[in-house]
Structure formats: structure tokens, C-alpha cells
Scaffold this motif. Structure first.
Motif, PDB file in Angstrom:
ATOM      1  N   VAL A  13      -7.910  -4.076   1.802  1.00 26.51           N
ATOM      2  CA  VAL A  13      -7.263  -3.322   0.726  1.00 26.51           C
ATOM      3  C   VAL A  13      -7.314  -1.828   1.010  1.00 26.51           C
ATOM      4  CG1 VAL A  13      -7.408  -2.688  -1.717  1.00 26.51           C
ATOM      5  CG2 VAL A  13      -7.620  -5.083  -1.035  1.00 26.51           C
ATOM      6  N   VAL A  14      -8.477  -1.345   1.430  1.00 26.87           N
ATOM      7  CA  VAL A  14      -8.600   0.084   1.751  1.00 26.87           C
ATOM      8  C   VAL A  14      -7.671   0.454   2.902  1.00 26.87           C
ATOM      9  CG1 VAL A  14     -10.155   1.875   2.619  1.00 26.87           C
ATOM     10  CG2 VAL A  14     -10.938   0.305   0.846  1.00 26.87           C
ATOM     11  N   LEU A  15      -7.659  -0.384   3.952  1.00 27.39           N
ATOM     12  CA  LEU A  15      -6.801  -0.105   5.095  1.00 27.39           C
ATOM     13  C   LEU A  15      -5.334  -0.024   4.682  1.00 27.39           C
ATOM     14  CD1 LEU A  15      -6.243   0.165   8.153  1.00 27.39           C
ATOM     15  CD2 LEU A  15      -6.176  -2.349   8.247  1.00 27.39           C
ATOM     16  N   THR A  16      -4.898  -0.961   3.856  1.00 27.45           N
ATOM     17  CA  THR A  16      -3.497  -1.000   3.433  1.00 27.45           C
ATOM     18  C   THR A  16      -3.111   0.242   2.648  1.00 27.45           C
ATOM     19  OG1 THR A  16      -3.658  -3.412   3.263  1.00 27.45           O
ATOM     20  CG2 THR A  16      -1.761  -2.359   2.222  1.00 27.45           C
ATOM     21  N   THR A  17      -3.927   0.610   1.695  1.00 25.14           N
ATOM     22  CA  THR A  17      -3.597   1.775   0.867  1.00 25.14           C
ATOM     23  C   THR A  17      -3.644   3.066   1.682  1.00 25.14           C
ATOM     24  OG1 THR A  17      -5.910   1.887   0.117  1.00 25.14           O
ATOM     25  CG2 THR A  17      -4.352   0.699  -1.274  1.00 25.14           C
ATOM     26  N   VAL A  18      -4.560   3.149   2.622  1.00 27.58           N
ATOM     27  CA  VAL A  18      -4.620   4.332   3.489  1.00 27.58           C
ATOM     28  C   VAL A  18      -3.376   4.420   4.366  1.00 27.58           C
ATOM     29  CG1 VAL A  18      -5.811   5.363   5.466  1.00 27.58           C
ATOM     30  CG2 VAL A  18      -7.120   4.577   3.488  1.00 27.58           C
ATOM     31  N   LEU A  19      -2.965   3.286   4.941  1.00 25.62           N
ATOM     32  CA  LEU A  19      -1.762   3.285   5.777  1.00 25.62           C
ATOM     33  C   LEU A  19      -0.536   3.709   4.984  1.00 25.62           C
ATOM     34  CD1 LEU A  19      -2.141   0.023   7.917  1.00 25.62           C
ATOM     35  CD2 LEU A  19      -2.111   2.377   8.769  1.00 25.62           C
ATOM     36  N   GLY A  20      -0.388   3.155   3.776  1.00 20.12           N
ATOM     37  CA  GLY A  20       0.776   3.485   2.971  1.00 20.12           C
ATOM     38  C   GLY A  20       0.822   4.948   2.581  1.00 20.12           C
TER      39      GLY A  20
END
Length: 501
Positions: A13-20
Motif C-alpha cells: 500500500v505504501v509503495l503504491t501510494t508513493v509511486l502514484g
């Protein structure tokens, strides 16, 4: 939901939001560095370069509150993924643009995508994690966002000098290709069960239309467009007073503190927007820096923000916001005046670095207390809307500044092709930016009062994206209020918005 940060799902979840959020953040911080090369390659004049920046900020500022509401109603993951895909497709169009007109239109479409994805990135964290882990998750999100803000100008310069300016935009495509599958597989859907009422779509259109006409009038020097923009702004305010569920609840401005801090925000981010737009051009056109060198040269401001903003937030919580919000703009003004030394054949250590260090210290002093004061000036239940308004105000200020400053400084349509002409207008523009900051400092000293003692600095205050946009998603501060995670954004930060660098 109660996902734990230490779990595999939590890390995804953290990775996804950071990428976006990094997609929008990188775009905010790298485009200024690419402007001279875009102009030369597409045969664009100064007005086209202004629109290359402003088309993105216009749709983002005008629609970001609506984007947060859509996520609350229809699902934050769904709207976030839609925003990422939209942003990537618009970025592809930017990278393939055959002329300035197509590039400007694609930049406007990018802003729409940014308005969909940026409120959702942090709202997903707020809604997904266990209450005990939310603050740490926000801190991780903020920290990685700060790294993105720091490396953005460097990456932009490297891309421009290497494979070319088009890769500044094309880079978003592989980021989206990684982000979307991870989001669909690992991020749980969430929405606000209390979301009700109609969307204020007409309010969003009126607000965006007013900004567009004012910007068009300033860049094109068309008085009638500016007058129409002002009239549309009046219509927007009157409509917001009557509608049942307004995008801009005017009752918030009954708080003197909230009104004052937003006035300071307008002054500060207008100066930041104008400065960073012109400084990247000045270093390349006048001082002879390469795109990579110009991008790297601007890093000290963001590095100082990363290193010192947490302590600044703690200090502001102890002594109150009045002094930081007065001293910070004055330091920034001094830094911009010192940048007048950055002329032809400027030495970086002697002529450029001192101004950037003083500017960075000013940003450190004011950004975290500014964000925290916005949140503490209204009831907790309305903090999400308040932070979203502040974020939109910061972006709108930068938008108008990029449109107005070249006009006020007498910058001609081909100024960026002449070191002598651009240098002369830069020397006229910097005192104007400094003057706006002094006005902001005076407003802060006269109208800002100490916030309640319990309102301490929040994790996201450590990150500044002011280099290209306002503080990223300022509503992050309300970590416990899951259902209120809406209407925020990540700049400029753009300054970490703490508003896309």
C-alpha cells in the motif's frame, strides 16, 4: 480497515501510494528545468512556456477538491487508479507532442489526472492502516515524497541533457505500468459511508473558468479576458454562498486565523511559483548552466527542507505560528534578492548558493508551521476541506504568478532566447517576488495568533514540495479521522503540498 504497516500488504500500500503521488510530484519539479529546450525544439515563445506550466496547474487547482469528493463517494482506490491511468496517457501525449499547442492541451489533461490521483494517495493510507500505524505510514509516505522532491530537478536535468526533454513526461508511463497492477492487487477499496449530497461540479467549473480567464488575460495581455475572469470569480463566490454542498464552504473564512493564513499562503506561493519558474530559466539562459547543472543547483532548498522541517514544526508548536510565519517570508525575500547576483558567468558558490541557502532556511521556517496552522484554525471535522482549500489556494497563487510576473517585469515573447533581455527582466522580477513575501510577513505579524497548544506538527509537515508545488496532501495531519481523508494534495511542493514541489 486495520492493515498493519509491517505486513506485506501494508508495504505494498505504501509503495503504491508513493509511486502514484511521485508521478505528479516529479512532473511538478522537472518541467521548469526543461523549458528552454522545449521552447527551442517546438519553436515556442515565452507565452507558450508559461502555458506549459500553467495548463497543468490550472486544471489541478480547479478540480482537486472535486477529485477528493469523487474518491470519497465512488471509492478511493478506483478514483486513484483512474487518475494514474489518465495521468500516464496524458504524459504520453506530452512526450509525443508535435507542437506547443498539443503539449499545452496535454498538460491540461495531466492536471485532470493529477486532481484524481493526488487526493486519493494519502486518503488510501488514512483509510487502510490500523490507527496505531497511520502516523508511521504517513511519515514513510512523506519521507519518500521528500526524496522525490529532492531528486526531481536532478533527474529532470539529466533527462533533458541526455535522452531529451520528452522523457521528462514519458518517464511517467513505466511508473504507471508498475503502480496500477500493484494497486488493483494489494490496495483495499474504501469510501466514505457518510458522503452525501450532490457534487459541486458547477462550482468547480466556475472556479476553474475564472482562473483560466485571468491567466489568459495576463499571459496574452488581453484586458477583456481578465475582466471576464474577475466577473466569473464573483459569480463563483455568489454561487458557493447559495449551494447546499459547496466546494468552497465560505463559512470557514469566518475564522480570522484561517483567513489570515490563507492570505499568507497566497503571498508565499505566488512568490515561490514566480521564483522557481524564472530561476531555472535564468541559470540556463543567462548564467550558461546546462539543464542538469541548473536542476542540481536548486537542490539546496529541498535538502534543507528535508533535514530541518521537522525541527521547525516542533519549534512552531512551542512558540506559536506568528513568528515563523513572519520571519520565514522575510528570509525568503532576502534569498530572492541575493539571487540577483546570479548573472552572466555566475560562480555557483559565490553568487548562487548563498541566495538558495537563505531561501531554503526561510522555507524551512515557514512551511511546516503554515500547514499546521491551517489545520488547527478550524474544527477537526472540517480539517480535510480546510487543507484542500489551502492547497488549491497555493496552486492558484503559483498559477497567477507565473502568468503575471513576466508581464509585470516587461518580459517579451522571445526573452528567453536573449541572455541580456532575460537577465534584465529577472532583475526586475526578483524585487517583486520579495515584495510579495514582505506583504505576507506583514499579514502574518498583524493577523496570525498562537494556535492551540495541542496542535503540534504532523508527519507530513516534514516534506516540502514548494520547489514545484505546494505542500503535498496537507490533510494528512488528521490521521485518526479516516472518513475525513479527502480534498488534500502532493508539489510542492511542490513546499509539502506540505503542498507538486
Amino acid at each position: 480497515m486495520d492493515i498493519r504497516l509491517g505486513s506485506a500488504t501494508g508495504r505494498w500500500v505504501v509503495l503504491t501510494t508513493v509511486l502514484g503521488s511521485s508521478m505528479a510530484l516529479l512532473d511538478s519539479t522537472v518541467v521548469n528545468v526543461a523549458l528552454p529546450h522545449i521552447g527551442e525544439d517546438l519553436g515556442a515563445d515565452m507565452a507558450a512556456l508559461q502555458w506549459t506550466v500553467n495548463a497543468y496547474m490550472l486544471t489541478l487547482a480547479g478540480l482537486i477538491l472535486l477529485g477528493g469528493a469523487l474518491g470519497d463517494r465512488y471509492g478511493r482506490r478506483k478514483v486513484f487508479v483512474l487518475g494514474v491511468v489518465w495521468f500516464a496517457l496524458a504524459s504520453l501525449l506530452c512526450g509525443l507532442a508535435p507542437n506547443a499547442g498539443v503539449l499545452i492541451a496535454a498538460r491540461a489533461l495531466q492536471g485532470v489526472g493529477g486532481a484524481l490521483l493526488t487526493p486519493g494517495s494519502l486518503a488510501i493510507i488514512q483509510a487502510s492502516f490500523h490507527p496505531e500505524d497511520r502516523a508511521r505510514a504517513v511519515g514513510l509516505w512523506s519521507g519518500f515524497g521528500g526524496v522525490g522532491a529532492a531528486v526531481g530537478p536532478f533527474v529532470g536535468g539529466w533527462l533533458v541533457d541526455g535522452p531529451g526533454w520528452r522523457w521528462v513526461f514519458l518517464l511517467n508511463v513505466p511508473l504507471a505500468a508498475l503502480c496500477v497492477p500493484v494497486a488493483l492487487r494489494h490496495v483495499p477499496e474504501s469510501r466514505d459511508p457518510s458522503a452525501h449530497g450532490r457534487f459541486d461540479a458547477l462550482g468547480a467549473l466556475l472556479g476553474a473558468g475564472a482562473l483560466a480567464l485571468v491567466t489568459y488575460g495576463l499571459i496574452g495581455e488581453l484586458w477583456w479576458a481578465g475582466v471576464l475572469g474577475v466577473l466569473l470569480a464573483v459569480a463563483f463566490v455568489l454561487y458557493e454562498r447559495r449551494v447546499a454542498d459547496p466546494m468552497l464552504p465560505l463559512s470557514l473564512f469566518s475564522s480570522r486565523q484561517f483567513s489570515a493564513v490563507n492570505l499568507v499562503t497566497l503571498c508565499v506561493y505566488a512568490a515561490f511559483g514566480g521564483f522557481f519558474f524564472l530561476a531555472a530559466l535564468q541559470l540556463q539562459v543567462v548564467s550558461g548552466y546546462s539543464a542538469l547543472a541548473a536542476g542540481t543547483a536548486l537542490l539546496p532548498t529541498t535538502v534543507l527542507m528535508l533535514l530541518l522541517s521537522a525541527r521547525s514544526g516542533e519549534l512552531g508548536a512551542r512558540i506559536g505560528p506568528r513568528v515563523p510565519l513572519t520571519v520565514g517570508p522575510l528570509l525568503c525575500a532576502a534569498g530572492m534578492l541575493l539571487m540577483l547576483r546570479a548573472g552572466e558567468h555566475a560562480s555557483y558558490v559565490r553568487d548562487v548558493l548563498p541566495g538558495l541557502l537563505v531561501l531554503g532556511l526561510g522555507m524551512v521556517t515557514l512551511v511546516a508551521p503554515l500547514t499546521a496552522t491551517v489545520l488547527s484554525s478550524v474544527d477537526t471535522a472540517r480539517a480535510g476541506v480546510a487543507s484542500g482549500i489551502n492547497n488549491a489556494a497555493a496552486r492558484a497563487a503559483g498559477l497567477v504568478a507565473v502568468a503575471a510576473l513576466p508581464l509585470l517585469a516587461g518580459m517579451g515573447p522571445e526573452a528567453y532566447r536573449s541572455a541580456e533581455e532575460f537577465g534584465a527582466t529577472f532583475r526586475r522580477a526578483m524585487p517583486m517576488c520579495a515584495g510579495v513575501l514582505v506583504v505576507g510577513a506583514l499579514i502574518a505579524w498583524a493577523a496570525v495568533r498562537r494556535a492551540p497548544a495541542e496542535d503540534a506538527c504532523h508527519p507530513e509537515c516534514r516534506v516540502n514540495c514548494a520547489v514545484g508545488s505546494p505542500p503535498l496532501e496537507p490533510d494528512a495531519a488528521r490521521a485518526p479521522a479516516v472518513d475525513d481523508a479527502r480534498n488534500g494534495d502532493a508539489g510542492p511542493s511542490g513546499p509539502g503540498d506540505r503542498s507538486d514541489l
